[in-house]
Design a protein around this motif. Structure first.
Motif: not given
Length: 153
Positions: A127-130, A139-153
């Motif tokens: 699954v690809v999800r930003v 390791g410092e990040i801005y954590f803001n999970p996108d609600s969109a995702w794609v499963e790579v075939a």
């Protein structure tokens, strides 16, 4: 202009306005699990790894894993301690347990390694999800999970 009725207190144009300031690079947050952002306290989980990424699995937090739709597409959070009641960061600035690599500004994705992020999109069958963006080099990040995702075939 400001107007109010029944106001008790004072307002002054010379007062300092509260401001959140951050450093950069390795001095950004200083330690795993340090954060600034939206936090939920969900007490039903113990044995978490501070700075790791989890998804809400019914009533408990479980480690994310890009290898499966069920572990990577729901509500995500970063553990701020070893128990859910220590806090789970839903969105904001945080230092992860493991540096996902990449330069500041780079998009970050869920990793096929449980509970981690990566700077390269996962491959076939994953699954690809930003989940946010790199803002430091340790390791410092801005954590803001996108609600969109794609499963790579």
């Amino acid at each position: 202009d400001v107007s109010a009725s029944n106001f008790y207190g004072s307002i002054s144009a010379s007062q300092d306005v509260p401001t959140v300031k951050y450093g950069d690079g390795t001095s950004f947050l200083g330690a795993t699990g340090n954060y600034s952002g939206e936090v939920i306290y969900h007490p039903n989980t113990t044995s978490l790894t501070k700075g790791a990424i989890y998804y809400l699995n019914n009533t408990a937090w479980a480690a994310t894993d890009a290898d499966a739709v069920g572990t990577s597409t729901g509500l995500l959070a970063v553990a701020l301690g070893t128990q859910g009641n220590h806090g789970m960061l839903l969105r904001g600035i945080v230092q992860l347990e493991t540096d996902p690599g990449g330069n500041p500004g780079a998009a970050l994705y869920l990793s096929a390694t449980a509970g981690q992020a990566t700077n390269s999109a996962p491959g076939s069958g994953d699954v690809v999800r930003v989940i946010g963006y790199n803002v430091g080099t340790s390791g410092e990040i801005y954590f803001n999970p996108d609600s969109a995702w794609v499963e790579v075939a």
